[in-house]
Scaffold this active site. Structure first.
Site, PDB file in Angstrom:
ATOM      1  N   ASP A 131       2.579   7.369 -17.823  1.00 22.74           N
ATOM      2  CA  ASP A 131       2.119   5.992 -17.594  1.00 22.74           C
ATOM      3  C   ASP A 131       1.816   5.240 -18.892  1.00 22.74           C
ATOM      4  OD1 ASP A 131       1.473   3.885 -15.934  1.00 22.74           O
ATOM      5  OD2 ASP A 131      -0.635   4.427 -15.786  1.00 22.74           O
TER       6      ASP A 131
ATOM      7  N   CYS B 197       8.773   5.535   6.407  1.00 26.73           N
ATOM      8  CA  CYS B 197       7.757   4.579   6.840  1.00 26.73           C
ATOM      9  C   CYS B 197       7.976   4.129   8.287  1.00 26.73           C
ATOM     10  CB  CYS B 197       7.765   3.345   5.929  1.00 26.73           C
ATOM     11  SG  CYS B 197       7.086   3.631   4.286  1.00 26.73           S
TER      12      CYS B 197
ATOM     13  N   CYS C  99       5.916   1.346  10.751  1.00 28.31           N
ATOM     14  CA  CYS C  99       4.510   1.217  10.366  1.00 28.31           C
ATOM     15  C   CYS C  99       4.326   0.118   9.327  1.00 28.31           C
ATOM     16  CB  CYS C  99       4.007   2.547   9.807  1.00 28.31           C
ATOM     17  SG  CYS C  99       2.286   2.497   9.239  1.00 28.31           S
TER      18      CYS C  99
ATOM     19  N   CYS D 217      -0.174  -0.497   5.695  1.00 25.33           N
ATOM     20  CA  CYS D 217      -0.510  -0.839   4.307  1.00 25.33           C
ATOM     21  C   CYS D 217      -0.387  -2.331   4.052  1.00 25.33           C
ATOM     22  CB  CYS D 217       0.369  -0.049   3.337  1.00 25.33           C
ATOM     23  SG  CYS D 217       2.145  -0.363   3.476  1.00 25.33           S
TER      24      CYS D 217
ATOM     25  N   CYS E 230      -4.083  -5.378   3.506  1.00 22.94           N
ATOM     26  CA  CYS E 230      -4.282  -6.006   2.200  1.00 22.94           C
ATOM     27  C   CYS E 230      -5.165  -7.255   2.308  1.00 22.94           C
ATOM     28  CB  CYS E 230      -2.940  -6.378   1.572  1.00 22.94           C
ATOM     29  SG  CYS E 230      -3.108  -7.126  -0.076  1.00 22.94           S
TER      30      CYS E 230
ATOM     31  N   CYS F 145      -2.706  -9.023  -6.177  1.00 22.62           N
ATOM     32  CA  CYS F 145      -3.162  -7.646  -5.946  1.00 22.62           C
ATOM     33  C   CYS F 145      -4.523  -7.432  -6.615  1.00 22.62           C
ATOM     34  CB  CYS F 145      -2.136  -6.668  -6.510  1.00 22.62           C
ATOM     35  SG  CYS F 145      -2.646  -4.935  -6.459  1.00 22.62           S
TER      36      CYS F 145
ATOM     37  N   CYS G  79      -8.147  -1.047  -6.228  1.00 18.08           N
ATOM     38  CA  CYS G  79      -8.235  -1.202  -4.771  1.00 18.08           C
ATOM     39  C   CYS G  79      -7.432  -0.079  -4.139  1.00 18.08           C
ATOM     40  CB  CYS G  79      -7.683  -2.565  -4.352  1.00 18.08           C
ATOM     41  SG  CYS G  79      -7.680  -2.852  -2.559  1.00 18.08           S
TER      42      CYS G  79
ATOM     43  N   CYS H 131      -4.460  -0.065   0.616  1.00 18.16           N
ATOM     44  CA  CYS H 131      -3.111   0.226   1.122  1.00 18.16           C
ATOM     45  C   CYS H 131      -2.784   1.710   1.044  1.00 18.16           C
ATOM     46  CB  CYS H 131      -2.057  -0.614   0.396  1.00 18.16           C
ATOM     47  SG  CYS H 131      -1.886  -0.284  -1.367  1.00 18.16           S
TER      48      CYS H 131
ATOM     49  N   CYS I 213      -2.644   4.829   4.938  1.00 19.27           N
ATOM     50  CA  CYS I 213      -1.326   5.414   5.223  1.00 19.27           C
ATOM     51  C   CYS I 213      -1.453   6.642   6.130  1.00 19.27           C
ATOM     52  CB  CYS I 213      -0.635   5.805   3.917  1.00 19.27           C
ATOM     53  SG  CYS I 213       0.992   6.558   4.178  1.00 19.27           S
TER      54      CYS I 213
END
Length: 343
Positions: free
Chosen positions: A129, A183, A186, A189, A193, A209, A236, A239, A243
């Site tokens: 990262d 997914c 669904c 998520c 938000c 976001c 945050c 989301c 899941c």
């Protein structure tokens, strides 16, 4: 060699390992360009810089022949959304409640990388990262999981809560089959938000976001978004937390990711009083430290304004004269909001 590598990486503490070619994600360059062209990256200028590397891993290191993607879980042992109902307390993203993952994952990656060099003589580069690497598309190409409708990577046997590390190597290794989306219909998520940051499934507008707003965004946050931030002061998890695949989430293996007691639900009044020295001392070894005291306290002031607790006016009032303009602005907004609600 591949079997031995996988066994060693799992023994070293990673939960899952997958391999892909550096050219396995040709679609990312176009997707990244469209994202930046639309301005959805906000103030994250680093996303626009070196786009040729970020969008094409083969350009980052042309000699690389394989990309080893590794997953390290940090799954919480508590409900990360419960703190949202405690409006006088701060909500801090699960990943930032323990030790800085950059340090932990990179050390483990280097351990695996050194072993690979010793065993094969190949060259390696490790990334966590901190370089222009599109980890999530590479993670999907390597079979670790898929990018969900919230754009984060999730896996059937990992859930949502895991960090990604990458080892680029000159060694030829057999790639794993890529993962596909599971997914289905669904939309949990997307629906959860608070700021409607998803203009469509699989698309994120970072400018809305809360993770972006609390961590990356400099200066005042738009007033129409402040009230929607609630008591989230760093990141945050909404989301991720909702899941359904989290029922299969892999347990965290490293106790350094365990939540610090003082970061689970710290009082907003306590955090509002932090000066620069106190902030640095409290968040030593934490990823929170990188945003600095001013941005952090700005977020705390917004949370106080959203608390509905007029008793916190005294905690935020000294910040009206703060040297940082964004902090002072946030404090004035919070006081006005609390007074309006109590009148």
């Amino acid at each position: 060699m591949k079997d031995r590598l996988l066994a060693f990486a799992l023994e070293a503490g990673f939960a899952k390992v997958g391999i892909c070619r550096p050219d396995a994600v040709p679609e990312t360059a176009e997707r990244l360009a469209a994202f930046v062209d639309a301005g959805m990256h906000g103030q994250m200028g680093w996303m626009a810089e070196r786009m040729n590397w970020r969008g094409d891993p083969t350009a980052l290191w042309p000699e690389a022949r394989s990309v080893i993607m590794l997953a390290e879980p940090y799954t919480p042992d508590h409900d990360p959304l419960a703190v949202l109902d405690r409006r006088d307390r701060a909500a801090i993203s699960v990943y930032a409640q323990g030790r800085d993952y950059h340090d932990v994952v990179k050390k483990r990656l280097k351990h695996v990388g050194r072993w690979l060099v010793e065993q094969s003589g190949a060259e390696i580069k490790v990334f966590v990262d901190t370089a222009p690497v599109m980890e999530k598309p590479l993670g999907q190409a390597a079979g670790l999981g898929w990018q969900g409708k919230h754009t984060n990577l999730l896996g059937r046997d990992l859930g949502s809560w895991f960090f990604l590390g990458a080892i680029f190597t000159t060694l030829e290794l057999e790639p794993d089959p890529p993962e596909v989306s599971h997914c289905g219909s669904c939309t949990a998520c997307l629906d959860v938000c608070p700021t409607d940051a998803f203009p469509a499934p699989f698309r994120l507008d970072a400018r809305r976001c809360i993770s972006y707003l609390t961590i990356e965004h400099k200066g005042p946050v738009d007033e129409d978004l402040r009230g929607k931030m609630g008591n989230r002061i760093y990141g945050c998890d909404d989301c991720l937390a909702v899941c359904p695949w989290n029922k299969f989430a892999a347990a965290a293996r490293d106790t350094r990711y365990d939540a610090r007691a003082d970061l689970l639900a710290p009082p907003l009044a306590e955090l509002a009083a932090l000066d620069d020295a106190a902030f640095r001392a409290r968040f030593s070894g934490s990823p929170i430290k990188r945003i600095g005291r001013d941005r952090f306290v700005r977020n705390v002031a917004y949370a106080i304004g959203n608390s509905g607790d007029s008793g916190l006016i005294g905690a935020v009032s000294p910040l009206v004269d703060d040297p940082d303009p964004a902090v002072a602005d946030a404090a004035r907004w919070a006081i006005l909001r609390l007074k309006e609600e109590s009148s």
